[in-house]
Write a protein that holds these residues in place. Structure first.
Motif, PDB file in Angstrom:
ATOM      1  N   ALA A  86       0.838  -1.203   0.000  1.00  0.00           N
ATOM      2  CA  ALA A  86       0.000   0.000   0.000  1.00  0.00           C
ATOM      3  C   ALA A  86       0.872   1.252   0.000  1.00  0.00           C
ATOM      4  O   ALA A  86       1.940   1.284   0.615  1.00  0.00           O
ATOM      5  N   SER A  87       0.411   2.275  -0.701  1.00  0.00           N
ATOM      6  CA  SER A  87       1.122   3.555  -0.663  1.00  0.00           C
ATOM      7  C   SER A  87       0.865   4.214   0.683  1.00  0.00           C
ATOM      8  O   SER A  87      -0.092   3.875   1.394  1.00  0.00           O
ATOM      9  N   TRP A  88       1.707   5.167   1.028  1.00  0.00           N
ATOM     10  CA  TRP A  88       1.497   5.890   2.292  1.00  0.00           C
ATOM     11  C   TRP A  88       0.165   6.612   2.279  1.00  0.00           C
ATOM     12  O   TRP A  88      -0.492   6.720   3.320  1.00  0.00           O
ATOM     13  N   TRP A  89      -0.235   7.085   1.103  1.00  0.00           N
ATOM     14  CA  TRP A  89      -1.506   7.797   1.032  1.00  0.00           C
ATOM     15  C   TRP A  89      -2.686   6.846   1.202  1.00  0.00           C
ATOM     16  O   TRP A  89      -3.642   7.146   1.918  1.00  0.00           O
ATOM     17  N   ASP A  90      -2.611   5.679   0.573  1.00  0.00           N
ATOM     18  CA  ASP A  90      -3.679   4.690   0.736  1.00  0.00           C
ATOM     19  C   ASP A  90      -3.810   4.277   2.205  1.00  0.00           C
ATOM     20  O   ASP A  90      -4.922   4.116   2.720  1.00  0.00           O
ATOM     21  N   ILE A  91      -2.677   4.116   2.850  1.00  0.00           N
ATOM     22  CA  ILE A  91      -2.689   3.752   4.276  1.00  0.00           C
ATOM     23  C   ILE A  91      -3.362   4.853   5.084  1.00  0.00           C
ATOM     24  O   ILE A  91      -4.182   4.586   5.968  1.00  0.00           O
ATOM     25  N   SER A  92      -3.011   6.097   4.776  1.00  0.00           N
ATOM     26  CA  SER A  92      -3.598   7.239   5.484  1.00  0.00           C
ATOM     27  C   SER A  92      -5.114   7.245   5.332  1.00  0.00           C
ATOM     28  O   SER A  92      -5.853   7.408   6.311  1.00  0.00           O
ATOM     29  N   VAL A  93      -5.576   7.077   4.105  1.00  0.00           N
ATOM     30  CA  VAL A  93      -7.017   7.105   3.836  1.00  0.00           C
ATOM     31  C   VAL A  93      -7.722   5.964   4.568  1.00  0.00           C
ATOM     32  O   VAL A  93      -8.761   6.159   5.213  1.00  0.00           O
ATOM     33  N   ARG A  94      -7.152   4.781   4.491  1.00  0.00           N
ATOM     34  CA  ARG A  94      -7.784   3.617   5.112  1.00  0.00           C
ATOM     35  C   ARG A  94      -7.820   3.721   6.632  1.00  0.00           C
ATOM     36  O   ARG A  94      -8.727   3.172   7.279  1.00  0.00           O
ATOM     37  N   LEU A  95      -6.875   4.450   7.200  1.00  0.00           N
ATOM     38  CA  LEU A  95      -6.841   4.594   8.654  1.00  0.00           C
ATOM     39  C   LEU A  95      -7.462   5.910   9.132  1.00  0.00           C
ATOM     40  O   LEU A  95      -7.414   6.231  10.314  1.00  0.00           O
ATOM     41  N   GLY A  96      -8.031   6.677   8.198  1.00  0.00           N
ATOM     42  CA  GLY A  96      -8.738   7.898   8.579  1.00  0.00           C
ATOM     43  C   GLY A  96      -7.862   9.097   8.869  1.00  0.00           C
ATOM     44  O   GLY A  96      -8.294  10.040   9.546  1.00  0.00           O
ATOM     45  N   VAL A  97      -6.628   9.094   8.357  1.00  0.00           N
ATOM     46  CA  VAL A  97      -5.727  10.242   8.538  1.00  0.00           C
ATOM     47  C   VAL A  97      -5.995  11.229   7.405  1.00  0.00           C
ATOM     48  O   VAL A  97      -5.831  10.914   6.232  1.00  0.00           O
ATOM     49  N   LYS A  98      -6.389  12.438   7.758  1.00  0.00           N
ATOM     50  CA  LYS A  98      -6.835  13.417   6.773  1.00  0.00           C
ATOM     51  C   LYS A  98      -5.675  14.258   6.231  1.00  0.00           C
ATOM     52  O   LYS A  98      -4.639  14.406   6.893  1.00  0.00           O
ATOM     53  N   PRO A  99      -5.831  14.839   5.045  1.00  0.00           N
ATOM     54  CA  PRO A  99      -4.754  15.592   4.402  1.00  0.00           C
ATOM     55  C   PRO A  99      -4.235  16.765   5.226  1.00  0.00           C
ATOM     56  O   PRO A  99      -3.053  17.113   5.133  1.00  0.00           O
ATOM     57  N   ASP A 100      -5.098  17.392   6.041  1.00  0.00           N
ATOM     58  CA  ASP A 100      -4.662  18.594   6.747  1.00  0.00           C
ATOM     59  C   ASP A 100      -3.537  18.330   7.740  1.00  0.00           C
ATOM     60  O   ASP A 100      -2.756  19.240   8.044  1.00  0.00           O
ATOM     61  N   VAL A 101      -3.391  17.088   8.230  1.00  0.00           N
ATOM     62  CA  VAL A 101      -2.340  16.819   9.226  1.00  0.00           C
ATOM     63  C   VAL A 101      -0.951  16.855   8.597  1.00  0.00           C
ATOM     64  O   VAL A 101       0.050  16.997   9.307  1.00  0.00           O
ATOM     65  N   TYR A 102      -0.891  16.742   7.280  1.00  0.00           N
ATOM     66  CA  TYR A 102       0.413  16.763   6.606  1.00  0.00           C
ATOM     67  C   TYR A 102       0.887  18.181   6.290  1.00  0.00           C
ATOM     68  O   TYR A 102       2.059  18.381   5.972  1.00  0.00           O
ATOM     69  N   LEU A 142       6.831  15.959   3.525  1.00  0.00           N
ATOM     70  CA  LEU A 142       6.072  16.754   4.484  1.00  0.00           C
ATOM     71  C   LEU A 142       6.248  16.252   5.917  1.00  0.00           C
ATOM     72  O   LEU A 142       6.388  17.052   6.851  1.00  0.00           O
ATOM     73  N   VAL A 143       6.265  14.947   6.098  1.00  0.00           N
ATOM     74  CA  VAL A 143       6.450  14.394   7.442  1.00  0.00           C
ATOM     75  C   VAL A 143       7.852  14.720   7.963  1.00  0.00           C
ATOM     76  O   VAL A 143       8.029  15.125   9.113  1.00  0.00           O
ATOM     77  N   GLU A 144       8.851  14.562   7.119  1.00  0.00           N
ATOM     78  CA  GLU A 144      10.220  14.874   7.537  1.00  0.00           C
ATOM     79  C   GLU A 144      10.384  16.369   7.815  1.00  0.00           C
ATOM     80  O   GLU A 144      11.115  16.759   8.728  1.00  0.00           O
ATOM     81  N   LEU A 145       9.702  17.199   7.041  1.00  0.00           N
ATOM     82  CA  LEU A 145       9.764  18.643   7.259  1.00  0.00           C
ATOM     83  C   LEU A 145       9.259  18.988   8.650  1.00  0.00           C
ATOM     84  O   LEU A 145       9.895  19.760   9.387  1.00  0.00           O
TER      85      LEU A 145
END
Length: 203
Positions: A86-102, A142-145
Motif C-alpha cells: 500500500a502507498s502511504w496515502w492509501d494507508i492514510s485514507v484507510r486509517l482515517g488520517v486526513k490531508p490537513d495533518v500533513y 512533508l512528514v520529515e519537514l
C-alpha cells in the motif's frame, strides 16, 4: 553511531498486537537520526530498530510513526500495510488520517520537491483539502519537514533549502543537529558570560 545488539525482540507496545508475534532477530547499528526519531515520536529506540529491520527505509520510518500516531493505531499495523504494497496515502485514507495533518505552514515555496508537495494545499481552499491526494514522495517530504523543524526548533524554510540541494533526510538531520548543538553551546556560553559580567556567582 550507536551500536545496539538484541538477540530477539518481540513486537513491543508500539508494534502492537496487530503485528505478527514472531520474535525479530535484530543486530543493528543506528545513528543519531534514529535516536532523534525515537525521541520525537516517544517510542523506545528498539522499536525504531525493528521498523528498520523490517525494511522500511530510514527516510520513511518517521512516516510510519506519524501515521500511527494520527490514526491511533500501533505502528506495526501501519508497517504491515506498507509491506503489503500500500502507498502511504492509501494507508492514510484507510486509517482515517486526513490531508490537513500533513500540511506545514511556510512562506511561498517554488521548485521541487516542496513546490509540488505544498502546492496541493496552496492551490485549494482549506475546505477543499479533503480532495487532496499525495504521492509517497510528498508524504515523506512533508512528514520529515515537520519532524526536523519541530524537533530542532528551526524554521521549516531551512529544511526546505537543504532538501532542495538533493540531500537525503539523514544527511539533513546531521547538519541541522550539528547547527542546533552549536547554537545551544553559544547560548550557554553567552549566558555564562553575562552572568560573570554582572558579578553574579553560581546558584
Amino acid at each position: 553511531m550507536l551500536a545496539l545488539s538484541v538477540v530477539t525482540i518481540a513486537p513491543a507496545t508500539g508494534a502492537g498486537r496487530a503485528a505478527a508475534q514472531t520474535p525479530f532477530s535484530v543486530s543493528a547499528r543506528i545513528g543519531d537520526f534514529h535516536v532523534a526519531v525515537a525521541n520525537y515520536y516517544q517510542v523506545p529506540e528498539r522499536e525504531v530498530i525493528v521498523i528498520r529491520e523490517r525494511r522500511i527505509p530510514d527516510d520513511e520510518i518517521p512516516v510510519a510513526l506519524f501515521i500511527a500516531r494520527h490514526a491511533g493505531v500501533p505502528w506495526g499495523r501501519v508497517v504491515d500495510m506498507r509491506l503489503r504494497g500500500a502507498s502511504w496515502w492509501d494507508i492514510s485514507v484507510r486509517l482515517g488520517v486526513k490531508p490537513d495533518v500533513y500540511y506545514v505552514p511556510v512562506a511561498v515555496v517554488s521548485g521541487p520537491p516542496y513546490g509540488r508537495a505544498l502546492g496541493h494545499y496552496k492551490k485549494k481552499h482549506r475546505k477543499q483539502w479533503s480532495t487532496i491526494v499525495l504521492t509517497d514522495a510528498d508524504v515523506v517530504n512533508l512528514v520529515e519537514l515537520r519532524f526536523l523543524s519541530d524537533h530542532y526548533r528551526v524554521a521549516p524554510e531551512r529544511i526546505i533549502e537543504l532538501r532542495g540541494k538533493d540531500r537525503d533526510f539523514v544527511a539533513i538531520h546531521a547538519e541541522v543537529r550539528g547547527s542546533h548543538k552549536h547554537d545551544d553551546d553559544d547560548d550557554d556560553q553567552g549566558h555564562k558570560g553575562r552572568g560573570r559580567g554582572k558579578g553574579k556567582g553560581k546558584n
